[in-house]
Write a protein that holds these residues in place. Structure first.
Motif, PDB file in Angstrom:
ATOM      1  N   ALA A 122      51.750  36.737  46.003  1.00  0.00           N
ATOM      2  CA  ALA A 122      52.348  38.031  46.336  1.00  0.00           C
ATOM      3  C   ALA A 122      51.351  39.184  46.333  1.00  0.00           C
ATOM      4  N   VAL A 123      50.252  39.057  45.590  1.00  0.00           N
ATOM      5  CA  VAL A 123      49.281  40.133  45.471  1.00  0.00           C
ATOM      6  C   VAL A 123      47.887  39.575  45.757  1.00  0.00           C
ATOM      7  N   THR A 124      47.117  40.298  46.518  1.00  0.00           N
ATOM      8  CA  THR A 124      45.764  39.865  46.847  1.00  0.00           C
ATOM      9  C   THR A 124      44.756  40.569  45.957  1.00  0.00           C
ATOM     10  N   SER A 125      43.913  39.786  45.278  1.00  0.00           N
ATOM     11  CA  SER A 125      42.882  40.363  44.429  1.00  0.00           C
ATOM     12  C   SER A 125      41.779  40.980  45.278  1.00  0.00           C
ATOM     13  N   LYS A 126      41.168  42.027  44.736  1.00  0.00           N
ATOM     14  CA  LYS A 126      40.087  42.722  45.429  1.00  0.00           C
ATOM     15  C   LYS A 126      38.706  42.226  44.996  1.00  0.00           C
ATOM     16  N   ILE A 127      38.671  41.171  44.170  1.00  0.00           N
ATOM     17  CA  ILE A 127      37.382  40.619  43.746  1.00  0.00           C
ATOM     18  C   ILE A 127      36.916  39.642  44.828  1.00  0.00           C
ATOM     19  N   SER A 128      36.055  40.112  45.687  1.00  0.00           N
ATOM     20  CA  SER A 128      35.656  39.319  46.852  1.00  0.00           C
ATOM     21  C   SER A 128      34.597  38.271  46.540  1.00  0.00           C
ATOM     22  N   PHE A 129      33.844  38.442  45.440  1.00  0.00           N
ATOM     23  CA  PHE A 129      32.746  37.522  45.146  1.00  0.00           C
ATOM     24  C   PHE A 129      33.205  36.278  44.396  1.00  0.00           C
ATOM     25  N   LEU A 130      34.525  36.167  44.086  1.00  0.00           N
ATOM     26  CA  LEU A 130      35.064  34.990  43.424  1.00  0.00           C
ATOM     27  C   LEU A 130      35.970  34.222  44.378  1.00  0.00           C
ATOM     28  N   SER A 131      35.986  32.910  44.216  1.00  0.00           N
ATOM     29  CA  SER A 131      36.895  32.093  45.026  1.00  0.00           C
ATOM     30  C   SER A 131      38.328  32.280  44.538  1.00  0.00           C
ATOM     31  N   THR A 132      39.288  31.806  45.328  1.00  0.00           N
ATOM     32  CA  THR A 132      40.702  31.934  44.957  1.00  0.00           C
ATOM     33  C   THR A 132      40.997  31.248  43.636  1.00  0.00           C
ATOM     34  N   PHE A 133      40.408  30.075  43.437  1.00  0.00           N
ATOM     35  CA  PHE A 133      40.631  29.330  42.196  1.00  0.00           C
ATOM     36  C   PHE A 133      40.054  30.071  40.989  1.00  0.00           C
ATOM     37  N   HIS A 134      38.866  30.645  41.144  1.00  0.00           N
ATOM     38  CA  HIS A 134      38.253  31.376  40.029  1.00  0.00           C
ATOM     39  C   HIS A 134      39.024  32.652  39.708  1.00  0.00           C
ATOM     40  N   ILE A 135      39.561  33.301  40.735  1.00  0.00           N
ATOM     41  CA  ILE A 135      40.413  34.480  40.497  1.00  0.00           C
ATOM     42  C   ILE A 135      41.661  34.074  39.723  1.00  0.00           C
ATOM     43  N   PHE A 136      42.212  32.919  40.083  1.00  0.00           N
ATOM     44  CA  PHE A 136      43.385  32.385  39.392  1.00  0.00           C
ATOM     45  C   PHE A 136      43.083  32.146  37.912  1.00  0.00           C
ATOM     46  N   LEU A 137      41.953  31.508  37.618  1.00  0.00           N
ATOM     47  CA  LEU A 137      41.558  31.263  36.228  1.00  0.00           C
ATOM     48  C   LEU A 137      41.279  32.564  35.486  1.00  0.00           C
ATOM     49  N   PHE A 138      40.634  33.509  36.162  1.00  0.00           N
ATOM     50  CA  PHE A 138      40.328  34.798  35.546  1.00  0.00           C
ATOM     51  C   PHE A 138      41.613  35.560  35.207  1.00  0.00           C
ATOM     52  N   THR A 139      42.602  35.474  36.090  1.00  0.00           N
ATOM     53  CA  THR A 139      43.895  36.129  35.844  1.00  0.00           C
ATOM     54  C   THR A 139      44.582  35.536  34.625  1.00  0.00           C
ATOM     55  N   ILE A 140      44.566  34.207  34.520  1.00  0.00           N
ATOM     56  CA  ILE A 140      45.153  33.536  33.352  1.00  0.00           C
ATOM     57  C   ILE A 140      44.447  33.978  32.077  1.00  0.00           C
ATOM     58  N   LEU A 141      43.113  34.038  32.126  1.00  0.00           N
ATOM     59  CA  LEU A 141      42.333  34.463  30.962  1.00  0.00           C
ATOM     60  C   LEU A 141      42.732  35.859  30.512  1.00  0.00           C
ATOM     61  N   CYS A 142      42.910  36.769  31.449  1.00  0.00           N
ATOM     62  CA  CYS A 142      43.304  38.145  31.102  1.00  0.00           C
ATOM     63  C   CYS A 142      44.690  38.181  30.465  1.00  0.00           C
ATOM     64  N   PHE A 143      45.617  37.392  31.011  1.00  0.00           N
ATOM     65  CA  PHE A 143      46.960  37.348  30.444  1.00  0.00           C
ATOM     66  C   PHE A 143      46.942  36.802  29.008  1.00  0.00           C
ATOM     67  N   VAL A 144      46.136  35.758  28.791  1.00  0.00           N
ATOM     68  CA  VAL A 144      46.053  35.145  27.460  1.00  0.00           C
ATOM     69  C   VAL A 144      45.446  36.117  26.459  1.00  0.00           C
ATOM     70  N   VAL A 145      44.361  36.787  26.848  1.00  0.00           N
ATOM     71  CA  VAL A 145      43.740  37.781  25.961  1.00  0.00           C
ATOM     72  C   VAL A 145      44.731  38.895  25.644  1.00  0.00           C
ATOM     73  N   GLY A 146      45.475  39.338  26.665  1.00  0.00           N
ATOM     74  CA  GLY A 146      46.478  40.381  26.443  1.00  0.00           C
ATOM     75  C   GLY A 146      47.570  39.939  25.485  1.00  0.00           C
ATOM     76  N   ALA A 147      48.017  38.678  25.622  1.00  0.00           N
ATOM     77  CA  ALA A 147      49.066  38.154  24.734  1.00  0.00           C
ATOM     78  C   ALA A 147      48.573  38.060  23.296  1.00  0.00           C
ATOM     79  N   LEU A 148      47.324  37.640  23.115  1.00  0.00           N
ATOM     80  CA  LEU A 148      46.755  37.577  21.759  1.00  0.00           C
ATOM     81  C   LEU A 148      46.607  38.969  21.168  1.00  0.00           C
ATOM     82  N   LEU A 149      46.245  39.944  22.009  1.00  0.00           N
ATOM     83  CA  LEU A 149      46.141  41.333  21.541  1.00  0.00           C
ATOM     84  C   LEU A 149      47.500  41.863  21.094  1.00  0.00           C
ATOM     85  N   VAL A 150      48.534  41.591  21.890  1.00  0.00           N
ATOM     86  CA  VAL A 150      49.887  42.036  21.539  1.00  0.00           C
ATOM     87  C   VAL A 150      50.348  41.376  20.239  1.00  0.00           C
TER      88      VAL A 150
END
Length: 409
Positions: A122-150
């Motif tokens: 539904a949303v297109t990432s603006k990080i052009s230097f990463l592949s779709t799969f790496h953006i997917f992994l990076f997004t998961i990492l951010c969500f996990v870090v955010g959940a641990l912070l909360v």
């Protein structure tokens, strides 16, 4: 003024935590923009999950998961330790804390994967230097870090703040009430007669909810060694023994098939329809799950065998009941009776508006389910706050060796 110092410090800490949580919820995952939203009028498990976890599941924000992983793991640990008393007795607080952190980490990953899948389509990432799969992994990492912070913020607020972990639901509830009223009830807000009816329904619901939530069942206890100057002793548990735990867990549990399908990239409409609260089967299933979880958590919160054991070890007893197994059976019977009746409240306030809205095809009536849920959670937050405040205000009154101690003769 010294009497209120600790209360003021805790209140300031909680306000700081809420403000940080509110601001951080608006920070997008790097590479995304926050312009993707679910329609405000949508009634779905995803929207209900956002309300009961403080998450923003419709947007790629750092704290999109809210306190969902924290609450889910806390509840699962309670159920596990309740079922295995030997394990519960062996674990220290430090070991429980480590298990909880590990559990939150893995639960965050499980909940982040389907959310990242949704955002990828539904949303297109603006990080052009990463592949779709790496953006997917990076997004998961951010969500996990955010959940641990909360989770860390929620744990800190339990120690240094007021209202416990559920206070972090407050920003989302306030935004949900304000945004939902404008989106779903604009015709009500612009007509005085309709607005009055809506306010009367809201006030009546809050009053009934407060009365039911605070209602207690008591039975008298004879405490050995207390003299005639002491007050009557009793054990009490509330009509809603399970509190808000069924509501928090039921939505996650009902949403679980969707999680699994997203995780393995499959889709089965027959299974999804069973848990879709926009149709009759989903509404009924959700209500049944709420009710059964309410009964389960009632026994987790009360634990009749543990109460009976504590009474026996202290030499106290329930009037007219033999200590030991008879006491355990007596308490279990009372818990069963209260749980079977009291736990009807949550399924009723959640499913009745959904059923009426489904049968009449009025979305605004279905949306009342969200409002009732939000008001109920507000009552829970209020109760936690007032208990913490009352404890801080009166704890210094119990000075055993102070000048105001009472002399019993």
């Amino acid at each position: 003024m010294k009497k209120y110092n600790e209360l003021i410090k805790k209140a300031i800490f909680t306000l700081a935590v809420i403000l940080f949580f509110y601001i951080a919820q608006g920070i997008p995952v790097p590479g995304y923009s926050i312009n993707f939203r679910l329609p405000e009028g949508t009634i779905s498990l995803e929207r209900m999950l956002s309300l009961t976890t403080g998450g923003v599941l419709s947007s790629p924000t750092l704290l999109a998961l809210g306190i969902g992983p924290y609450m889910t793991v806390s509840i699962l640990m309670s159920v596990t330790l309740f079922a295995n008393r030997d394990l519960s007795a062996q674990l220290s607080l430090e070991e429980r804390g480590r298990l909880e952190i590990v559990g939150i980490f893995f639960m965050s990953i499980l909940q982040a994967i389907p959310l990242a899948f949704n955002l990828r389509s539904a949303v297109t990432s603006k990080i052009s230097f990463l592949s779709t799969f790496h953006i997917f992994l990076f997004t998961i990492l951010c969500f996990v870090v955010g959940a641990l912070l909360v989770s860390w913020l929620a744990s800190l607020n339990v120690i240094y703040g007021l209202g416990g972990p559920f206070i972090l639901l407050l920003p989302g509830i306030i935004k949900g009430l304000a945004g939902g009223l404008g989106a779903n009830y604009n015709s009500v807000l612009t007509h005085f007669d309709r607005l009055v009816i809506f306010l009367i329904i809201s006030v009546l619901f809050v009053a009934i909810t407060v009365a039911i939530y605070l209602a207690e069942y008591r039975f008298d206890i004879q405490r050995i060694g207390l003299d005639k100057h002491s007050k009557e002793s009793y054990i009490a548990f509330r009509l809603l023994i399970a509190g808000s735990m069924p509501l928090m867990f039921a939505t996650t549990l009902t949403f679980f098939p969707y999680y699994v399908m997203k995780l393995f990239n499959i889709k089965n409409e027959a299974i999804l329809s069973i848990f879709n609260i926009s149709n009759l089967s989903g509404i009924l299933v959700y209500g049944i799950i709420l009710y059964l979880l309410g009964i389960l958590f009632s026994f987790i919160n009360i634990m009749p065998d543990q109460i009976a054991k504590n009474l026996k070890e202290s030499g106290d007893y329930i009037l007219g009941i033999t200590p030991g197994e008879d006491t355990k059976r007596y308490i279990s019977k009372r818990v069963w009776g209260i749980a079977l009746i009291g736990n009807l409240f949550l399924p009723v306030i959640v499913t009745v508006p959904l059923l009426v809205g489904f049968l009449t095809n009025h979305q605004s009536i279905s949306n009342m389910s969200n409002y009732f849920v939000m008001f109920f959670v507000l009552v829970v937050i209020y109760d936690n706050l007032q208990q913490d405040i009352r404890f801080l205000l009166y704890k210094n009154n119990y000075d055993l060796f102070g000048t105001n101690r009472r002399n019993f003769g």
